[in-house]
Design a protein around this motif. Sequence first.
Motif, PDB file in Angstrom:
ATOM      1  N   ASN A 161       0.843  -1.194   0.000  1.00  0.00           N
ATOM      2  CA  ASN A 161       0.000   0.000   0.000  1.00  0.00           C
ATOM      3  C   ASN A 161       0.883   1.251   0.000  1.00  0.00           C
ATOM      4  N   LEU A 162       0.633   2.141  -0.962  1.00  0.00           N
ATOM      5  CA  LEU A 162       1.369   3.402  -1.068  1.00  0.00           C
ATOM      6  C   LEU A 162       0.436   4.544  -0.675  1.00  0.00           C
ATOM      7  N   ARG A 163       0.881   5.346   0.278  1.00  0.00           N
ATOM      8  CA  ARG A 163       0.042   6.435   0.808  1.00  0.00           C
ATOM      9  C   ARG A 163       0.730   7.778   0.556  1.00  0.00           C
ATOM     10  N   TYR A 164      -0.045   8.729   0.035  1.00  0.00           N
ATOM     11  CA  TYR A 164       0.448  10.086  -0.201  1.00  0.00           C
ATOM     12  C   TYR A 164      -0.425  11.067   0.571  1.00  0.00           C
ATOM     13  N   VAL A 165       0.172  11.809   1.468  1.00  0.00           N
ATOM     14  CA  VAL A 165      -0.564  12.778   2.285  1.00  0.00           C
ATOM     15  C   VAL A 165      -0.775  14.046   1.467  1.00  0.00           C
ATOM     16  N   VAL A 166      -2.033  14.383   1.226  1.00  0.00           N
ATOM     17  CA  VAL A 166      -2.375  15.533   0.389  1.00  0.00           C
ATOM     18  C   VAL A 166      -2.614  16.773   1.237  1.00  0.00           C
ATOM     19  N   ASN A 167      -3.533  16.638   2.220  1.00  0.00           N
ATOM     20  CA  ASN A 167      -3.909  17.757   3.085  1.00  0.00           C
ATOM     21  C   ASN A 167      -4.284  19.000   2.285  1.00  0.00           C
TER      22      ASN A 167
END
Length: 385
Positions: A301-307
């Motif tokens: 799982n690849l997670r990118y924090v956008v906010n």
Amino acid sequence: MNKILLVPIVFFFLLTPILLQAQDDVNESGKTEKPESEVKYPQYQIKGLLQARYLESFGDNVDVLGVHHSTGDVTQQSFDIKRMRVGLNTKLSEATEVVILVNLADFKSDTKGKVLENAYGKYTFSKYIALTGGQFRPAFGIEELVPVDIIKSFDFSNQYYEFGKNGWTSFQIGASATGAFDIGKIPVSYAVSVLNGNGKNVEMDKDNGKQYSTRWVFELSREHKINLGLNGGFGKVFKEDVFAIGADITSDFKLTDRFTFDLQIEYKQGTNHNLYFSLPVESRTDNVADYQMRGIYFLPNLRYVVNYKKLTALELSCRYETFDPSYKINSNVRQTYTPMISLEFGKAYTGRIELGFEIDRFDKSIPDTSTYNDDLFLIQLQLRL
């Protein structure tokens, strides 16, 4: 296993953490806590979960539930409520809690053996040992310790549900001891469970046999959250010996300030006594050990924090699983690919929109059953309290 030998083994698992940690942890003793007299009990926490879906099957004459139909109309598009959970966690004191969880979506079909999921009490003596009794999810793998609303895929794996049918995972009735301690510099957590082994919401055990299981987790790296889990269990079902084993590893690497990559790998093997006893006597062998299931899955799982405004993060995952419900006799391997993209809103998956596929491939497709090749497209809305 001889009953005389069983009791010492169980007590050994229960007492090991206490013997290894006879004194309180020095770091824990330095903390200042609010006096018990200033904390008011009972304390209540209400939890909730909604999972609403749109499903579309692209399989040849396969409906949205994965069942093949050789004749008649086939429902290949549908909206569905997968889960509508309501839960109540009550702390009666600093050490005592009671947990109740129901799934109201189960009312859409036959409710026998459904609806009520968690119903247990837990008493914590210390971090080294806590006792749980009632209906709960016994620790026997990665998925048993993670709520379905924060897993990195649409649902639990095929092996989770099959081992649940055989009494090792999912919601079971029984008792468990859990805790944590250190072996040198390695943090260790453990669980030892004794279960009826015939699922949730049943009036009594199906026989006089019980299933005994244990799980041990070793934290190999705190920085990268690398944990090694080992599982084992044995018991008797209708006087037949059964077993289950498993191993798993998890990790979570922070690539940049915004990118993280986590990985789960889990293997399980055990007696498929549920399958054995479901077969007519004349069409099965005399030995339940001839019917064994095994499976393994990989979940990156690849997670990118956008906010950005209300969008918190973007996640990409693709679970690959291979599972065989009876690899010794009539083997029929099921391979499942679950690519998924997830948009997270709020913190801790408060809001989530997921879309992707569940792609099933069998060595042998069987007409008019759910054992049939299928491509299912899903859009899922998740809201949690």
